[in-house]
Design a protein around this motif. Sequence first.
Motif, PDB file in Angstrom:
ATOM      1  N   ILE A 191      -9.553   1.292   6.541  1.00  0.00           N
ATOM      2  CA  ILE A 191      -8.978   1.214   5.055  1.00  0.00           C
ATOM      3  C   ILE A 191      -8.307   2.465   4.949  1.00  0.00           C
ATOM      4  N   GLU A 192      -8.829   3.639   5.244  1.00  0.00           N
ATOM      5  CA  GLU A 192      -8.376   4.787   4.815  1.00  0.00           C
ATOM      6  C   GLU A 192      -7.056   5.126   5.783  1.00  0.00           C
ATOM      7  N   ALA A 193      -7.194   4.637   7.094  1.00  0.00           N
ATOM      8  CA  ALA A 193      -6.111   4.942   7.986  1.00  0.00           C
ATOM      9  C   ALA A 193      -4.980   4.188   7.395  1.00  0.00           C
ATOM     10  N   ILE A 194      -5.122   2.802   7.313  1.00  0.00           N
ATOM     11  CA  ILE A 194      -3.903   1.879   7.096  1.00  0.00           C
ATOM     12  C   ILE A 194      -3.183   2.119   5.601  1.00  0.00           C
ATOM     13  N   ALA A 195      -4.203   2.558   4.752  1.00  0.00           N
ATOM     14  CA  ALA A 195      -3.583   2.964   3.416  1.00  0.00           C
ATOM     15  C   ALA A 195      -2.724   4.278   3.465  1.00  0.00           C
ATOM     16  N   ALA A 196      -3.163   5.087   4.446  1.00  0.00           N
ATOM     17  CA  ALA A 196      -2.439   6.473   4.383  1.00  0.00           C
ATOM     18  C   ALA A 196      -1.046   6.062   5.369  1.00  0.00           C
ATOM     19  N   GLU A 197      -0.999   5.135   6.167  1.00  0.00           N
ATOM     20  CA  GLU A 197       0.154   4.664   7.017  1.00  0.00           C
ATOM     21  C   GLU A 197       1.056   3.999   6.344  1.00  0.00           C
ATOM     22  N   HIS A 198       0.658   3.073   5.526  1.00  0.00           N
ATOM     23  CA  HIS A 198       1.560   2.155   4.774  1.00  0.00           C
ATOM     24  C   HIS A 198       1.512   2.216   3.256  1.00  0.00           C
ATOM     25  N   ASP A 199       2.764   2.154   2.507  1.00  0.00           N
ATOM     26  CA  ASP A 199       3.019   2.067   1.314  1.00  0.00           C
ATOM     27  C   ASP A 199       2.546   0.548   0.855  1.00  0.00           C
ATOM     28  N   GLY A 200       2.242   0.412  -0.279  1.00  0.00           N
ATOM     29  CA  GLY A 200       1.981  -0.992  -1.020  1.00  0.00           C
ATOM     30  C   GLY A 200       0.389  -1.529  -0.788  1.00  0.00           C
ATOM     31  N   VAL A 201      -0.302  -0.814  -0.257  1.00  0.00           N
ATOM     32  CA  VAL A 201      -1.615  -1.188   0.030  1.00  0.00           C
ATOM     33  C   VAL A 201      -2.384  -1.135  -1.459  1.00  0.00           C
TER      34      VAL A 201
END
Length: 250
Positions: A191-201
Amino acid sequence: MSTVLATYNIKGGVGKTSAAINLAYLAARDGARTLLWDLDPQGGSTYLLRVKPKVKGGGRKLVRGKSQLDSLVKGTDFDGLDLLPADFSYRHMDLALDTTKRPTRRLSRLLAPLAGEYEYVFLDCPPSISLVSESVFDAADALLVPLIPATLSSRTFAQLHEVLDTSADGPRVMAFFSMVDARKRMHREVIEAIAAEHDGVLKTVIPAASDVERMGLLRTAVDRSAPRGRAAQAYRALWEEVRARLASRP
């Protein structure tokens, strides 16, 4: 004008139908006239809303404009929430769309006559990249994308961004995590990794909860079956966050 929200992911089994049912229910509960169109030939939303998965004339007749959309809409057990049921013929909807002019605009054109009748239209989409999904991208104001906390989610989310129209006229992407077990370190890290990589989460996460699993047995929204449970609270928070994001769009 209706706001069109599509629960969509390239991958199946991530909680699209659960989100569609629960968010559409909450929209209707808040007093908004709401329509849920079950585009998945498996008919999960149709089953959960206790409606027969059958569309007179099938998907081909509907797509070709020979069926009036409003005549196919069914009521549900919930005030303010209507359903356009699934039909098994929707498995061939790509082929039907391919025979029409401007196929990626077809769903938008079909929904246009209903724009004054509903405040929200939810599309429960099949998992795929196809003419159906491209037509959904054109019709939707926002894609609600459930992600499970697994490493492949990052890859499928990136693939979605590759195929989306990223212009100002394209749908907003509002991803959120579902089936989350916060006790698991891997879930937290993904969750932390994807939220940091992609906007709009979105910040709200939907927990892995038995209340959601029991939807198939009880055939109702979790806000009705277990309103004090973690899942019901999470869906309410998710709906508030989605509404706030919609209101913030210029």
